[in-house]
Scaffold this active site. Sequence first.
Site, PDB file in Angstrom:
ATOM      1  N   ASN A  39       0.918  -1.198  -0.069  1.00  0.00           N
ATOM      2  CA  ASN A  39       0.024  -0.139   0.041  1.00  0.00           C
ATOM      3  C   ASN A  39       0.860   1.422  -0.042  1.00  0.00           C
ATOM      4  O   ASN A  39       0.488   2.207  -0.659  1.00  0.00           O
ATOM      5  CB  ASN A  39      -1.022   0.013   1.227  1.00  0.00           C
ATOM      6  N   GLU A  68     -10.772  -5.856   9.534  1.00  0.00           N
ATOM      7  CA  GLU A  68     -10.003  -4.819   8.700  1.00  0.00           C
ATOM      8  C   GLU A  68     -10.611  -5.045   7.215  1.00  0.00           C
ATOM      9  O   GLU A  68     -10.690  -6.137   6.697  1.00  0.00           O
ATOM     10  CB  GLU A  68      -8.498  -5.065   8.688  1.00  0.00           C
ATOM     11  N   GLY A 119       2.827  -5.637   7.330  1.00  0.00           N
ATOM     12  CA  GLY A 119       1.811  -6.521   6.652  1.00  0.00           C
ATOM     13  C   GLY A 119       0.762  -6.683   7.538  1.00  0.00           C
ATOM     14  O   GLY A 119       0.502  -6.058   8.556  1.00  0.00           O
ATOM     15  N   LYS A 166      12.290  -7.619   0.847  1.00  0.00           N
ATOM     16  CA  LYS A 166      11.255  -8.337  -0.179  1.00  0.00           C
ATOM     17  C   LYS A 166      10.061  -7.532  -0.383  1.00  0.00           C
ATOM     18  O   LYS A 166       9.134  -7.545   0.688  1.00  0.00           O
ATOM     19  CB  LYS A 166      10.815  -9.544   0.261  1.00  0.00           C
ATOM     20  N   PRO A 167       9.724  -6.773  -1.450  1.00  0.00           N
ATOM     21  CA  PRO A 167       8.653  -6.024  -1.545  1.00  0.00           C
ATOM     22  C   PRO A 167       7.162  -7.105  -1.948  1.00  0.00           C
ATOM     23  O   PRO A 167       7.552  -8.170  -2.142  1.00  0.00           O
ATOM     24  CB  PRO A 167       8.627  -5.070  -2.820  1.00  0.00           C
ATOM     25  N   ALA A 168       6.222  -6.393  -1.803  1.00  0.00           N
ATOM     26  CA  ALA A 168       4.851  -7.061  -2.105  1.00  0.00           C
ATOM     27  C   ALA A 168       4.792  -7.633  -3.555  1.00  0.00           C
ATOM     28  O   ALA A 168       5.347  -6.987  -4.448  1.00  0.00           O
ATOM     29  CB  ALA A 168       3.954  -6.483  -1.654  1.00  0.00           C
ATOM     30  N   GLU A 175       4.888  -4.249  12.105  1.00  0.00           N
ATOM     31  CA  GLU A 175       3.699  -3.376  12.210  1.00  0.00           C
ATOM     32  C   GLU A 175       2.558  -3.984  11.254  1.00  0.00           C
ATOM     33  O   GLU A 175       2.646  -4.386  10.204  1.00  0.00           O
ATOM     34  CB  GLU A 175       4.189  -2.214  11.157  1.00  0.00           C
ATOM     35  N   LEU A 176       1.621  -4.422  11.984  1.00  0.00           N
ATOM     36  CA  LEU A 176       0.400  -5.293  11.472  1.00  0.00           C
ATOM     37  C   LEU A 176      -0.826  -4.616  11.094  1.00  0.00           C
ATOM     38  O   LEU A 176      -0.866  -3.264  11.130  1.00  0.00           O
ATOM     39  CB  LEU A 176       0.301  -6.403  12.249  1.00  0.00           C
ATOM     40  N   CYS A 189      -3.196   1.474   6.487  1.00  0.00           N
ATOM     41  CA  CYS A 189      -3.185   0.500   7.789  1.00  0.00           C
ATOM     42  C   CYS A 189      -3.972   1.432   9.040  1.00  0.00           C
ATOM     43  O   CYS A 189      -4.779   1.109   9.578  1.00  0.00           O
ATOM     44  CB  CYS A 189      -1.918   0.274   8.243  1.00  0.00           C
TER      45      CYS A 189
HETATM   46  P1  NAD Z   1       0.405  -9.097   3.595  1.00  0.00           P
HETATM   47  O1  NAD Z   1       0.426  -9.634   4.948  1.00  0.00           O
HETATM   48  O2  NAD Z   1      -0.490 -10.010   2.554  1.00  0.00           O
HETATM   49  O3  NAD Z   1       1.734  -9.112   2.829  1.00  0.00           O
HETATM   50  C1  NAD Z   1       2.682  -8.183   3.357  1.00  0.00           C
HETATM   51  C2  NAD Z   1       4.078  -8.605   2.847  1.00  0.00           C
HETATM   52  O4  NAD Z   1       4.444 -10.062   3.579  1.00  0.00           O
HETATM   53  C3  NAD Z   1       4.158  -9.131   1.523  1.00  0.00           C
HETATM   54  O5  NAD Z   1       5.341  -8.757   0.895  1.00  0.00           O
HETATM   55  C4  NAD Z   1       3.924 -10.728   1.625  1.00  0.00           C
HETATM   56  O6  NAD Z   1       4.672 -11.330   0.344  1.00  0.00           O
HETATM   57  C5  NAD Z   1       4.788 -11.034   2.721  1.00  0.00           C
HETATM   58  N1  NAD Z   1       4.302 -12.109   3.367  1.00  0.00           N
HETATM   59  C6  NAD Z   1       2.999 -12.602   3.444  1.00  0.00           C
HETATM   60  N2  NAD Z   1       3.255 -13.991   4.463  1.00  0.00           N
HETATM   61  C7  NAD Z   1       4.553 -14.162   4.614  1.00  0.00           C
HETATM   62  C8  NAD Z   1       5.276 -15.105   5.182  1.00  0.00           C
HETATM   63  N3  NAD Z   1       4.355 -16.217   5.772  1.00  0.00           N
HETATM   64  N4  NAD Z   1       6.345 -14.922   5.413  1.00  0.00           N
HETATM   65  C9  NAD Z   1       7.361 -13.998   4.942  1.00  0.00           C
HETATM   66  N5  NAD Z   1       6.443 -13.049   4.067  1.00  0.00           N
HETATM   67  C10 NAD Z   1       5.252 -12.881   4.092  1.00  0.00           C
HETATM   68  O7  NAD Z   1      -0.204  -7.648   3.450  1.00  0.00           O
HETATM   69  P2  NAD Z   1      -0.701  -6.913   2.210  1.00  0.00           P
HETATM   70  O8  NAD Z   1      -1.843  -7.287   1.709  1.00  0.00           O
HETATM   71  O9  NAD Z   1       0.455  -6.809   1.336  1.00  0.00           O
HETATM   72  O10 NAD Z   1      -0.974  -5.332   3.061  1.00  0.00           O
HETATM   73  C11 NAD Z   1      -2.016  -5.169   3.795  1.00  0.00           C
HETATM   74  C12 NAD Z   1      -1.804  -5.237   5.231  1.00  0.00           C
HETATM   75  O11 NAD Z   1      -0.585  -4.470   5.718  1.00  0.00           O
HETATM   76  C13 NAD Z   1      -2.953  -4.858   6.098  1.00  0.00           C
HETATM   77  O12 NAD Z   1      -3.349  -5.906   6.953  1.00  0.00           O
HETATM   78  C14 NAD Z   1      -2.451  -3.630   6.738  1.00  0.00           C
HETATM   79  O13 NAD Z   1      -2.860  -3.221   7.942  1.00  0.00           O
HETATM   80  C15 NAD Z   1      -1.195  -3.801   6.800  1.00  0.00           C
HETATM   81  N6  NAD Z   1      -0.199  -2.758   6.978  1.00  0.00           N
HETATM   82  C16 NAD Z   1       0.098  -2.350   8.335  1.00  0.00           C
HETATM   83  C17 NAD Z   1       0.938  -1.253   8.519  1.00  0.00           C
HETATM   84  C18 NAD Z   1       1.594  -0.616   9.698  1.00  0.00           C
HETATM   85  O14 NAD Z   1       2.105   0.303  10.094  1.00  0.00           O
HETATM   86  N7  NAD Z   1       0.982  -1.381  10.966  1.00  0.00           N
HETATM   87  C19 NAD Z   1       1.288  -0.358   7.309  1.00  0.00           C
HETATM   88  C20 NAD Z   1       0.635  -0.685   5.815  1.00  0.00           C
HETATM   89  C21 NAD Z   1      -0.036  -2.107   5.872  1.00  0.00           C
END
Ligand code: NAD
Length: 478
Positions: free
Chosen positions: A146, A378, A222, A169-171, A244-245, A278
Site C-alpha cells: 500500500n 480490517e 503487513g 522483499k516487496p509485495a 507493523e500489522l 493501515c
Molecule cells: P500481507 O500480509 O498479505 O503481505 C505483506 C508482505 O508480507 C508481502 O510482501 C508478502 O509477500 C509478505 N508475506 C506474507 N506472508 C508471509 C510469510 N509467511 N512469510 C514472509 N513474508 C510473508 O499484506 P498486504 O496485503 O500486502 O498489505 C496489507 C496489510 O498490511 C494490512 O493488514 C495492513 O493493515 C497492513 N499494514 C500495516 C501497516 C502498519 O504500519 N501497521 C502499514 C501498512 C500496511
Amino acid sequence: MDMFIDGAWTPGHGAPMEVRNPRDGSLVDDVPMGTPADADTAIRSAARAMEHWRQVPMADRVALQKKLAQAMRDNADRIGQLLHLELGRPHAACVGEIARSADLLDIYAEEGLRLSATMSLGSAPGERTVVTREPVGVVVAITPFNYPITLLMFKLGAALIAGCTVVAKPAEDTPLSTLALAELFHATGLPAGCFNVVTGTGRGIGAALVDHPVPRKVAFTGGTAAGRAIAAAATGTMKRLTLELGGHSPALVCADADLDQAAAAIARHGFANTGQFCYRVNRVYVEQAVYEDFLARLTPLVQKLTLAPAGGEGDLGPLVNARILANSIAQTEDARAKGARILTGGDKPLGAGFDAGHYWPPTLIADATEDMAVMQEETFGPVLGISPVADWRDGLAKSNASIYGLAAFAFTAGLAKGLAICEGLEAGSVWLNDIQRSSHYVPFGGMKQSGLGREKGHYGVESYLEYKTMYLSYEVPA
Ligand code: NAD
C-alpha cells in the site's frame, strides 16, 4: 525487471511473476518468483557487505544517507510513475510518497549523529564498564503493497544508519518501485550488498528469508495473519522483530465536537489511498444526540470523492488486486444483508475505464452493528461503518473491543473529556479533533495484535542496535 543483489541486476531461479496495472489489468512488467536459493544469495551478499559497512564512520554513513535522500527527491517523478503503474494510485500522490519518504532518510541520518554509548561510574579503580551498541546484523525487510516506499524507508533508513545491511522483499503487487530504488541507491554510492531486493511470494522466498540462519532481525509490515506466521518462524532462530500489522481504527465523535471538522477529517482519512491504509478510520461511533446531523454532514463530503478511471484523473485509484476488492464487496454485502443503510457507494462502478479494473466506490454504511464484518475486520478498502452510541463511555468501550490497537481518533470540544478518551483508547497513536499526517520524529506502531515495537525517529534506529557490555580491567599507575 530482475532482482537487485550485490549491486547488480540478477535473474532469479524461479518463473516470471507478472505485475499488472490494477486500473485496466494490462501487463506492466514481470519479476522473478524468487526461490530459497535466491534468498541465500542475497543474504550472503548482505553479510559480506556488512563486514565493511559497520566499520564506515558514522559521519560518512550520514553523508551518504543524505545523498540517497536527495537522489530520491531528484528521481521522485520516475520512481513515482512506476509506483503509479503497479499500484494504480494517482500519479501525483505516488510522486509525493517518494519525496516524503526521502525525509525519513534524513531524519534517521540525524539520529545516527546523536547515538552514544555510556560508561558506568559504579566500577572499582582499575575497572571500567562500558555499555556500547552494535548493529544487530543483517536485516530482512518485508513490506506490503500500500505504501511500499514509505514503509521500506521506515526500515532501511534506520538499519543502514545503525550499520546493518538489508535484504528487502516487496509485495507481489508492487515490486518495481523498490527495485528501481535499489539501483538508484547503488548508482548514488551505496556499496554493493548493503541493500538487496529479492522478489517473489511471501510463503516462498519471504518465508525462506525469515527461516535463514544468518539474518538477525526481521522488520515486517503487513497483515496480522502473516505477522503471526513470521513471528512464529523467527523464534526458531531467535531473530529480533519489528512488526507493523493490521488495524481496525475507531473514531469517536462526541455531541459537543465540531461536527464539520470531524466529518472533513473522517472523509479524508477514511478513504485515503482508496482505504488501503493501515491506520485509516475503519469504524465511527457517534453520540446518539448528533448521529443524524453528523451523517448529513459526512455523506456529501464522501460523495465528492471521485474515482480515477484507467487513463483518467480522479481522487482515488482502484484497489490493488481482486482479493482486496473482494473484501470490500463482502463487507458491504454483509452489512446490507444485516439491515444497514448504505448512504453512498455500495455498487461496482461500470463503464469504460472501470470495467477492467479493481474499482470500488467510497461506501458509507450507517446503522452498522457490532456483528457486521465492517465493524470487526480490517477492510483495507473504501468501506466505512458508522454506528450510534449512547454516550462517549459506550463509544470508548466499543472502540477498545478489538484485537487491534494501531490508531484511534476522538472528536470533542471538552479538553478534559478529550484527554480522558485519548488516555482510555488502546492504540499506539491517537488523534484528538483532527487527523494530521503521522510525524517522522515520533514512534509509530501498534498495541495488541497490531504489532510489536516502534518505527521512526530515534525509537526506530534503536531497534537496529544491540547492547554490548564491556568490562575492562587495567593496572592503575602507582
Ligand atoms: P500481507 O500480509 O498479505 O503481505 C505483506 C508482505 O508480507 C508481502 O510482501 C508478502 O509477500 C509478505 N508475506 C506474507 N506472508 C508471509 C510469510 N509467511 N512469510 C514472509 N513474508 C510473508 O499484506 P498486504 O496485503 O500486502 O498489505 C496489507 C496489510 O498490511 C494490512 O493488514 C495492513 O493493515 C497492513 N499494514 C500495516 C501497516 C502498519 O504500519 N501497521 C502499514 C501498512 C500496511
